[in-house]
Design a protein around this motif. Sequence first.
Motif, short mmCIF file in Angstrom:
data_model
loop_
_atom_site.label_atom_id
_atom_site.label_comp_id
_atom_site.label_asym_id
_atom_site.label_seq_id
_atom_site.Cartn_x
_atom_site.Cartn_y
_atom_site.Cartn_z
N GLU A 112 0.93 4.45 4.86
CA GLU A 112 2.15 3.69 4.64
C GLU A 112 2.26 3.38 3.16
OE1 GLU A 112 4.35 -0.23 6.56
OE2 GLU A 112 2.19 -0.05 6.59
N LYS A 113 3.33 3.77 2.61
CA LYS A 113 3.51 3.52 1.18
C LYS A 113 4.34 2.28 0.97
CE LYS A 113 2.82 8.08 -0.59
NZ LYS A 113 3.24 9.07 -1.59
N LEU A 114 3.84 1.40 0.13
CA LEU A 114 4.57 0.16 -0.11
C LEU A 114 4.79 -0.01 -1.60
CD1 LEU A 114 2.77 -2.16 2.43
CD2 LEU A 114 5.05 -1.18 2.60
N ASP A 115 5.81 -0.74 -1.90
CA ASP A 115 6.14 -1.01 -3.29
C ASP A 115 5.02 -1.76 -3.97
OD1 ASP A 115 8.53 -0.92 -5.22
OD2 ASP A 115 7.73 -2.95 -5.40
N ARG A 141 2.38 -4.73 -2.80
CA ARG A 141 0.94 -4.47 -2.83
C ARG A 141 0.20 -5.49 -3.68
NH1 ARG A 141 -0.66 -1.89 1.54
NH2 ARG A 141 -0.36 0.37 1.54
N ARG A 142 0.75 -5.78 -4.83
CA ARG A 142 0.07 -6.73 -5.72
C ARG A 142 -0.13 -8.07 -5.01
NH1 ARG A 142 -0.30 -5.80 -11.37
NH2 ARG A 142 -0.31 -8.05 -11.70
N GLU A 143 0.89 -8.48 -4.30
CA GLU A 143 0.78 -9.76 -3.60
C GLU A 143 -0.25 -9.65 -2.47
OE1 GLU A 143 4.56 -11.52 -3.19
OE2 GLU A 143 3.86 -13.03 -1.73
N GLN A 144 -0.15 -8.58 -1.70
CA GLN A 144 -1.11 -8.37 -0.61
C GLN A 144 -2.52 -8.39 -1.14
OE1 GLN A 144 -0.21 -4.55 1.15
NE2 GLN A 144 1.03 -5.46 2.78
N ILE A 145 -2.72 -7.69 -2.24
CA ILE A 145 -4.06 -7.55 -2.79
C ILE A 145 -4.58 -8.89 -3.28
CG2 ILE A 145 -5.36 -6.56 -4.70
CD1 ILE A 145 -3.57 -4.02 -4.35
#
Lengths: 205, 205
Positions: free
Chosen positions: A4-7, A11-15
């Motif tokens: 799944e490709k995410l913006d 991603r930065r927030e998830q990470i």
Amino acid sequence: MAIEKLDTAIRREQIAEAALDLLGTRGIKELSMAGVGRQVGLVPAGIYRHFAGKDEVLDAVVELIGQRLAANVHLVREEAHDAIDRLHRVLVRHVRFIQENRAVPRIIFSDEMVSGNPKRKARVYQIIRGYLAQVSQIVREGQRSGAIRAELNPKVVSMALLGIVLPGAVLWNLSSGQFDVSDHAEQAWNLLRESISSDTKRNSP
Amino acid sequence: MAIEKLDTAIRREQIAEAALDLLGTRGIKELSMAGVGRQVGLVPAGIYRHFAGKDEVLDAVVELIGQRLAANVHLVREEAHDAIDRLHRVLVRHVRFIQENRAVPRIIFSDEMVSGNPKRKARVYQIIRGYLAQVSQIVREGQRSGAIRAELNPKVVSMALLGIVLPGAVLWNLSSGQFDVSDHAEQAWNLLRESISSDTKRNSP
DNA sequence: GCGTCATGTGAATCTAAAATCACATCGGAG
DNA sequence: CTCCGATGTGATTTTAGATTCACATGACGC
């Protein structure tokens, strides 16, 4: 593999959140790109699409903490208007915050803050001073309204307030959650409240 | 190389002190056997003549801290007899202790205490509880003698006392020594002293 | 529909430091 | 003086994890 490709913004927030989360149970030393990656469904190398390296991930974690702290005081300002009430709410929220983000005291005291990136260290200092300044401001308002003794140094009061939580957090951590921080905070708050309130009567139930 | 052979008892002490010392400026992650060795004039492998590994070195550091904390309270008991005076002296000594052993708060909050050796974690908990118990004892004596308000929970008071130092230590660390812990401790102590003393008069100089 | 760029992957590289080992040397017992 | 165990050394092995890289693939503009 369902890729799944995410913006990158997402991603930065998830990470950052994954890292803060992992830091709660692991520890900075053991925070691995691999671990963070797994948490968000990425292979180690994948992180590097969104962050230059571990250092930058840690920066993001620090910013996340800063945001959440700032939100705490802000919410309290909306919830209550009496200074004493506000201070109590800041305390309660702070306790909850520490419990939900076990990593926070550890990051503040971490090795990284001694020998790591000096810029990050300065940033953390700035965040904490900002937080204390917000609390001091509440104290000052309480002094103006007469609820809080005017001769006290607001900074000392604000540090005392947050100082209630830190020792509790120590015991809570070391006892693996046995120690009841909320209970301790309430008792310590009663003591502090009496000593800062303008009306000098002491209540013993 | 002027090789000097020393007894293992001496070496163990040297090594523990060197490690505690290094931890003040480095950080547990970066505490290397090589670094400790250099400090005491040994090659990395040499450490292993006296300790099974890094883990055991850290245990020794913890014991060292425990000894020094215990000594603090013990000395205070000899220096003064009034409970309030004793509490103040514990605070002053504690501040000095933290300043001279910068590593202490960091060790208490360290990664090792979360994910590391659970036995060591338990030992640290025990040491801190012991320290708090000693301070509580002073409080209890003060309550019996009438100097301290009887309705207070001694444990809360002792935590409040040590809680003065911790937030100060945070700012002191982050500001690289800029923040004046002693000064802050004195101000916070004045606040605490009033609130625990039996005579209720509030002094504002 | 298709091209292209951001995003994702697996393998490979690089590094730091812990731990181990075979050998060297000191210093006290006799 | 001489031997032996305790102590010290340098070289080596091992391990864990960050980082890099060449290649793959999804999503979005046109």
